[in-house]
Design a protein around this motif. Sequence first.
Motif, mmCIF file in Angstrom:
data_model
loop_
_atom_site.group_PDB
_atom_site.id
_atom_site.type_symbol
_atom_site.label_atom_id
_atom_site.label_comp_id
_atom_site.label_asym_id
_atom_site.label_seq_id
_atom_site.Cartn_x
_atom_site.Cartn_y
_atom_site.Cartn_z
ATOM 1 N N GLN A 289 -11.133 -0.650 8.577
ATOM 2 C CA GLN A 289 -11.641 0.254 7.300
ATOM 3 C C GLN A 289 -12.724 1.232 7.595
ATOM 4 O OE1 GLN A 289 -12.671 -3.189 4.723
ATOM 5 N NE2 GLN A 289 -10.816 -3.114 3.902
ATOM 6 N N ALA A 290 -13.420 0.954 8.381
ATOM 7 C CA ALA A 290 -14.496 1.914 8.841
ATOM 8 C C ALA A 290 -13.838 3.126 9.262
ATOM 9 C CB ALA A 290 -15.584 1.278 9.641
ATOM 10 N N GLN A 291 -12.869 3.031 10.086
ATOM 11 C CA GLN A 291 -12.310 4.019 10.812
ATOM 12 C C GLN A 291 -10.929 4.787 10.251
ATOM 13 O OE1 GLN A 291 -11.638 3.164 14.862
ATOM 14 N NE2 GLN A 291 -13.430 2.407 15.076
ATOM 15 N N MET A 292 -10.976 4.303 8.745
ATOM 16 C CA MET A 292 -9.590 4.705 8.210
ATOM 17 C C MET A 292 -9.553 6.028 7.930
ATOM 18 S SD MET A 292 -8.036 3.108 4.611
ATOM 19 C CE MET A 292 -8.801 1.773 4.772
ATOM 20 N N ARG A 293 -10.591 6.769 7.578
ATOM 21 C CA ARG A 293 -10.511 7.993 7.411
ATOM 22 C C ARG A 293 -10.256 8.859 8.691
ATOM 23 N NH1 ARG A 293 -12.003 11.506 3.283
ATOM 24 N NH2 ARG A 293 -12.475 13.619 3.785
ATOM 25 N N LYS A 294 -10.744 8.448 9.689
ATOM 26 C CA LYS A 294 -10.393 9.104 11.038
ATOM 27 C C LYS A 294 -8.700 8.895 11.347
ATOM 28 C CE LYS A 294 -11.355 8.569 15.896
ATOM 29 N NZ LYS A 294 -12.000 7.737 16.823
ATOM 30 N N ASN A 295 -8.284 7.681 10.929
ATOM 31 C CA ASN A 295 -6.706 7.766 11.041
ATOM 32 C C ASN A 295 -6.120 8.281 10.064
ATOM 33 O OD1 ASN A 295 -6.799 5.506 13.132
ATOM 34 N ND2 ASN A 295 -7.514 3.976 11.925
ATOM 35 N N GLU B 233 -0.044 4.768 16.013
ATOM 36 C CA GLU B 233 -1.239 3.871 16.018
ATOM 37 C C GLU B 233 -2.223 4.070 14.980
ATOM 38 O OE1 GLU B 233 -3.073 5.030 19.859
ATOM 39 O OE2 GLU B 233 -1.297 4.138 21.116
ATOM 40 N N ALA B 234 -2.086 5.247 14.472
ATOM 41 C CA ALA B 234 -2.978 5.348 13.371
ATOM 42 C C ALA B 234 -2.217 4.781 12.117
ATOM 43 C CB ALA B 234 -2.850 7.049 13.012
ATOM 44 N N LEU B 235 -0.896 4.688 12.028
ATOM 45 C CA LEU B 235 -0.350 4.289 10.638
ATOM 46 C C LEU B 235 -0.553 2.711 10.781
ATOM 47 C CD1 LEU B 235 3.061 6.218 10.330
ATOM 48 C CD2 LEU B 235 0.807 6.321 8.627
ATOM 49 N N VAL B 236 -0.385 2.102 12.016
ATOM 50 C CA VAL B 236 -0.697 0.679 12.238
ATOM 51 C C VAL B 236 -2.082 0.189 11.875
ATOM 52 C CG1 VAL B 236 -0.801 -1.146 13.837
ATOM 53 C CG2 VAL B 236 1.238 0.200 13.962
ATOM 54 N N ASN B 237 -3.208 0.965 12.289
ATOM 55 C CA ASN B 237 -4.554 0.728 12.078
ATOM 56 C C ASN B 237 -4.920 0.852 10.554
ATOM 57 O OD1 ASN B 237 -5.183 0.158 14.721
ATOM 58 N ND2 ASN B 237 -5.678 2.292 15.142
ATOM 59 N N ILE B 238 -3.960 1.986 9.878
ATOM 60 C CA ILE B 238 -4.338 2.027 8.528
ATOM 61 C C ILE B 238 -3.791 0.712 7.775
ATOM 62 C CG2 ILE B 238 -3.603 3.472 6.446
ATOM 63 C CD1 ILE B 238 -3.816 5.859 8.130
ATOM 64 N N GLY B 239 -2.620 0.456 8.008
ATOM 65 C CA GLY B 239 -1.884 -0.770 7.832
ATOM 66 C C GLY B 239 -2.884 -1.918 7.698
ATOM 67 N N ARG B 240 -3.372 -2.199 8.938
ATOM 68 C CA ARG B 240 -4.332 -3.356 9.265
ATOM 69 C C ARG B 240 -5.591 -3.098 8.133
ATOM 70 N NH1 ARG B 240 -4.297 -2.762 15.527
ATOM 71 N NH2 ARG B 240 -2.236 -4.154 15.947
ATOM 72 N N ALA B 241 -6.065 -2.100 7.833
ATOM 73 C CA ALA B 241 -7.267 -1.886 7.197
ATOM 74 C C ALA B 241 -6.992 -2.093 5.799
ATOM 75 C CB ALA B 241 -7.790 -0.361 7.407
ATOM 76 N N LEU C 66 3.518 7.429 1.822
ATOM 77 C CA LEU C 66 3.269 8.583 1.812
ATOM 78 C C LEU C 66 2.891 9.318 3.147
ATOM 79 C CD1 LEU C 66 2.840 11.550 0.379
ATOM 80 C CD2 LEU C 66 0.299 10.743 0.123
ATOM 81 N N LEU C 67 2.400 8.258 4.021
ATOM 82 C CA LEU C 67 1.818 9.064 5.361
ATOM 83 C C LEU C 67 3.175 8.817 6.171
ATOM 84 C CD1 LEU C 67 -1.381 7.223 5.751
ATOM 85 C CD2 LEU C 67 -1.031 9.810 5.480
ATOM 86 N N HIS C 68 3.991 7.783 6.003
ATOM 87 C CA HIS C 68 5.383 7.707 6.659
ATOM 88 C C HIS C 68 6.159 8.962 6.439
ATOM 89 C CE1 HIS C 68 5.561 4.318 9.246
ATOM 90 N NE2 HIS C 68 4.745 3.498 8.237
ATOM 91 N N GLU C 69 6.269 9.235 5.152
ATOM 92 C CA GLU C 69 7.068 10.517 4.701
ATOM 93 C C GLU C 69 6.626 11.602 5.154
ATOM 94 O OE1 GLU C 69 10.042 10.732 2.959
ATOM 95 O OE2 GLU C 69 10.207 8.594 3.065
ATOM 96 N N THR D 130 0.960 -1.341 0.098
ATOM 97 C CA THR D 130 0.099 -0.307 -0.013
ATOM 98 C C THR D 130 0.922 1.120 0.022
ATOM 99 O OG1 THR D 130 -0.083 -0.212 2.440
ATOM 100 C CG2 THR D 130 -1.930 -1.075 1.310
ATOM 101 N N PRO D 131 1.217 1.643 -1.273
ATOM 102 C CA PRO D 131 1.994 2.877 -1.401
ATOM 103 C C PRO D 131 1.550 4.110 -0.432
ATOM 104 C CG PRO D 131 1.052 2.645 -3.350
ATOM 105 C CD PRO D 131 0.848 1.510 -2.637
ATOM 106 N N VAL D 132 0.059 4.246 -0.242
ATOM 107 C CA VAL D 132 -0.115 5.324 0.399
ATOM 108 C C VAL D 132 0.361 5.503 2.019
ATOM 109 C CG1 VAL D 132 -2.278 4.479 1.440
ATOM 110 C CG2 VAL D 132 -2.307 6.853 0.941
ATOM 111 N N LEU D 133 0.702 4.321 2.460
ATOM 112 C CA LEU D 133 1.238 4.184 3.691
ATOM 113 C C LEU D 133 2.872 4.759 3.846
ATOM 114 C CD1 LEU D 133 0.374 0.825 5.214
ATOM 115 C CD2 LEU D 133 -0.238 2.968 5.953
#
Length: 189
Positions: free
Chosen positions: A100-106, A60-68, A42-45, A37-40
């Motif tokens: 996935q439902a909370q991805m936008r929040k993350n 925590e948000a990045l881990v949750n996004i990765g899981r989603a 982007l978020l790490h950068e 997931t290349p967007v991760l």
Amino acid sequence: KTSLMIQLRDSLKLSRESGRVPRTVWFNPWMHQSDETPVLGLLHETADQLGQLGKQRVKEALVNIGRAMAAEVQVPVIGLRVGRVLDEVAEGLYERRTQQAQMRKNFESVLDAAGRKDGRLVFLIDDLDRCRPRTALRLLEALHLFLDFENCIFVLGLDREPIEAAVAAEYGVLGLRAESFLDKIIQLP
């Protein structure tokens, strides 16, 4: 393209002294081609360049996004009965859907920690056309679906032809015109 984007970034940095101006994030997606997931990347950068990577909330948000965004749920099956495997698969799928439902929040959590509420964030994404077609499409899809946040601007340095060819190869059977795919993402070419 790259030279123009560097000039834009430098110009924004110089104008910072005069008041509230955008913060910039430079991202080369071709350096993250092996990421599922290349967007991760982007978020790490974003977190790294803006000095936020150490914050627990961002991690925590990045881990949750990765899981989603995980491609599949993997369950060990050796030594387990079928009923237990199905329970674990169902639980994993539920966990993924919850994430996935909370991805936008993350996503918002990462961007807020990076200073989005203090001013605009300008993302300079260069060389997207050098990426493998699937990587380029995944990043564009994520930008279109998840990153349309207030105070975020995305500048894409790309050659349309390779991206349009990737779109045609991926979505051509659906009758989607490659030009219209990009036109829905790129507001000002």
